[in-house]
Design an enzyme around this catalytic site. Structure first.
Site, PDB file in Angstrom:
ATOM      1  N   LYS A 166       0.910  -1.645   0.100  1.00 26.54           N
ATOM      2  CA  LYS A 166       0.149   0.161   0.099  1.00 26.54           C
ATOM      3  C   LYS A 166       1.041   1.182   0.267  1.00 26.54           C
ATOM      4  O   LYS A 166       0.422   2.469  -0.989  1.00 26.54           O
ATOM      5  CB  LYS A 166      -0.716  -0.003   1.148  1.00 26.54           C
ATOM      6  CG  LYS A 166      -2.096  -1.348   1.300  1.00 26.54           C
ATOM      7  CD  LYS A 166      -3.141  -1.290   0.302  1.00 26.54           C
ATOM      8  CE  LYS A 166      -3.990  -2.560   0.445  1.00 26.54           C
ATOM      9  NZ  LYS A 166      -3.619  -3.259   0.413  1.00 26.54           N
TER      10      LYS A 166
HETATM   11  C1  PLP Z   1      -4.182  -4.585   0.174  1.00 32.66           C
HETATM   12  C2  PLP Z   1      -3.574  -6.345   0.391  1.00 32.66           C
HETATM   13  C3  PLP Z   1      -3.570  -7.189  -0.808  1.00 32.66           C
HETATM   14  C4  PLP Z   1      -4.876  -6.528  -1.033  1.00 32.66           C
HETATM   15  O1  PLP Z   1      -4.877  -6.093  -2.407  1.00 32.66           O
HETATM   16  P1  PLP Z   1      -5.776  -5.089  -3.273  1.00 32.66           P
HETATM   17  O2  PLP Z   1      -6.000  -4.741  -3.786  1.00 32.66           O
HETATM   18  O3  PLP Z   1      -6.986  -4.951  -2.251  1.00 32.66           O
HETATM   19  O4  PLP Z   1      -6.561  -6.221  -4.223  1.00 32.66           O
HETATM   20  C5  PLP Z   1      -3.088  -8.099  -0.751  1.00 32.66           C
HETATM   21  N1  PLP Z   1      -2.124  -8.384   0.715  1.00 32.66           N
HETATM   22  C6  PLP Z   1      -1.749  -7.011   1.423  1.00 32.66           C
HETATM   23  C7  PLP Z   1      -0.461  -7.463   2.326  1.00 32.66           C
HETATM   24  C8  PLP Z   1      -1.958  -6.680   0.654  1.00 32.66           C
HETATM   25  O5  PLP Z   1      -2.425  -5.474   2.459  1.00 32.66           O
END
Ligand code: PLP
Length: 497
Positions: A113
């Site tokens: 993120k």
């Molecule tokens: C948010 C997240 C995901 C999922 O990603 P999306 O974009 O919501 O599909 C997968 N792994 C981790 C560690 C995340 O923080």
């Protein structure tokens, strides 16, 4: 480049407007009206740039209302070693021949993120200036664990903004909870909600589109925006690392110009894999996009059958950031796949809201099959995969990434496809140390979370990210827990309205 809304194709806004608004007023998501195209020469040239310039190059195609200086101001501030622990920003690790781990977690909160949330505050404040918005921007976030912390870090003490994060009380890992409750900054707030992630997200969406709340904010000189992947400013930075990784592999001689790769993405809200879809349609040669889910496998079923049905048991898993039954960004994909048919999108997402279920038409089903492959695994298989990868390749992966590895292994076995493959590695194993340590050792430990980190460091030989090591001594600042019916009032109260 202008942006339409998935629920009203007549909406036409600039990227600065799309980014400040977050979501369109009738509830649709902003989508660029066309997908910019890269040539083979473009892709090759990207390989010779540093990450910040790769990002600037991609943004120049989408954020055409930004000047070069504005774009570089954003990218240079976000993608530097001040914020990331590696020069390359997005690191590629070689798991075994032809299989690459795209490590997206070397930022300040140790999850992918950060790749978007380190830059979103710059996009947002730059956009606000461009459209001469003199309101305070209030960021409301629903988080399954990682977005919340990454958004808090990105927005802390950013002038002209404040941020309020809701997380599901029992739906995040102990480390994720600690990270959020100890958040520093004068413009931040964090609150637990009795419910799951979908409750948090539905609540936030309802508050966003509530006219009375909007008016109340407006008369107090404030407006909402979103740091969730419904915001285009969250999504566009994620396209960059898929283009970047392809260009990098090309430069390193791992692949040849024009050679197709598979991309595997551990998926929840469908943001990350949608970014890979965009990269593909911009011109990155991709064979299959492989959508990996945990036991909350609503997307696996959807891609395989065309029926989206959220009426099912919700499970809390060891990969909590993927514990999601309503994947928001699917709306953008379906809008593209129906050639911008806003009537169909309204029909399907109306049904999702009222009945929890919809079925796409045959044309979309065929497109889904052509572009994607989908699979899922349960917690036992996730842990067994972490164990096997550790034993076989001396590589420690987190629980979310392990889901992707397992689904990819199944895909390979079922299809015999030997196309070279990039697996998105979405979090540092330290962020989920309890489950990862249990998987590596083959048994549970009853030591505390910090001792687990130390133990994992010993076994994995990876350095502990400073941001996680420091948590031990930080005081908790936020401990509120509310009922989902109280969410709206809590927001207003926090804002002093
Ligand atoms: C948010 C997240 C995901 C999922 O990603 P999306 O974009 O919501 O599909 C997968 N792994 C981790 C560690 C995340 O923080």
């Amino acid at each position: 480049m202008y942006y339409n809304s998935t629920r009203n194709s007549d909406v036409k806004v600039t990227s600065a407007e799309a980014i400040t608004q977050g979501i369109s007023s009738e509830g649709g998501l902003f989508v660029p009206e066309s997908i910019p195209q890269l040539t083979a020469d473009d892709i090759k040239a990207v390989g010779d740039m540093k990450y910040a310039d790769r990002a600037a190059f991609v943004f120049s195609k989408f954020l055409t209302d930004f000047t070069d200086a504005e774009i570089h101001y954003c990218t240079d501030n976000a993608y530097s070693t001040k914020n990331f622990e590696t020069d390359s920003i997005a690191e590629i690790a070689h798991l075994f021949s032809g299989t690459y781990m795209l490590e997206l977690w070397h930022g300040p909160t140790c999850a992918f993120k950060d790749m978007a949330l380190q830059i979103l505050p710059y996009f947002l404040t730059t956009s606000a200036k461009k459209i001469k918005l003199d309101k305070k921007i209030v960021i409301l976030v629903a988080t399954s664990g990682d977005t919340g912390k990454a958004a808090l870090e990105g927005f802390k003490d950013v002038e002209g903004t404040s941020i309020l994060v809701f997380y599901p009380e029992d739906g995040v890992s102990p480390m994720q909870k600690r990270q959020m409750r100890t958040q520093e900054g004068s413009n931040v707030g964090v609150c637990a909600l009795k419910g799951n992630f979908d409750d948090c997200q539905s609540g936030v969406k309802a508050i966003f589109t509530n006219d009375d709340v909007k008016k109340a904010l407006d008369s107090n000189g404030m407006m909402f925006s979103s740091a969730n992947s419904i915001n285009w400013g969250r999504l566009v930075p994620q396209i960059v690392y898929y283009i970047s990784s392809y260009a990098e592999l090309l430069k390193d001689g791992e692949i040849e110009a024009g050679e197709k790769i598979n991309i595997v993405v551990p998926t929840g809200n469908f943001g990350n894999i949608l970014a890979a879809y965009y990269a593909k349609h911009m011109g990155i040669p991709v064979n299959k996009l492989i959508c990996a889910s945990n036991i909350n496998n609503v997307l696996t079923d959807f891609i395989n059958t065309g029926v989206y049905d959220r009426n099912r048991q919700f499970y809390a898993t060891v990969s909590p950031s993927m514990d999601i039954l309503i994947s928001s960004n699917l709306e953008r994909l379906l809008y593209i796949m129906t050639d911008k048919n806003d009537a169909l999108i309204n029909e399907w997402f109306g049904k999702l809201a009222s009945e929890g279920k919809y079925e796409v038409n045959d044309a979309v089903k065929a497109k889904l099959k052509e572009e994607f492959s989908a699979g899922f695994c349960d917690d036992e298989q996730t842990k067994a995969t972490i164990h096997a990868v550790y034993e076989k390749y001396s590589y420690t992966c987190d629980t979310h990434t392990a889901v992707a590895v397992k689904v990819y292994n199944d895909y390979k076995e079922a299809t015999g496809d030997t196309t070279k493959t990039v697996i998105a590695s979405t979090a540092s194993p330290y962020k989920f140390s309890a489950a990862v340590l249990e998987a590596v050792q083959g048994s549970k430990s009853d030591i505390d979370e910090y001792d687990m980190i130390d133990k994992l460091a010993e076994l994995s030989k990876l350095t502990v990210p400073a941001a996680l090591a420091d948590l031990r001594n930080k005081p908790e600042r936020f401990s509120d827990t509310i009922d989902k019916t109280e969410q709206k009032d809590y927001v207003l109260k926090s804002l002093g309205i």
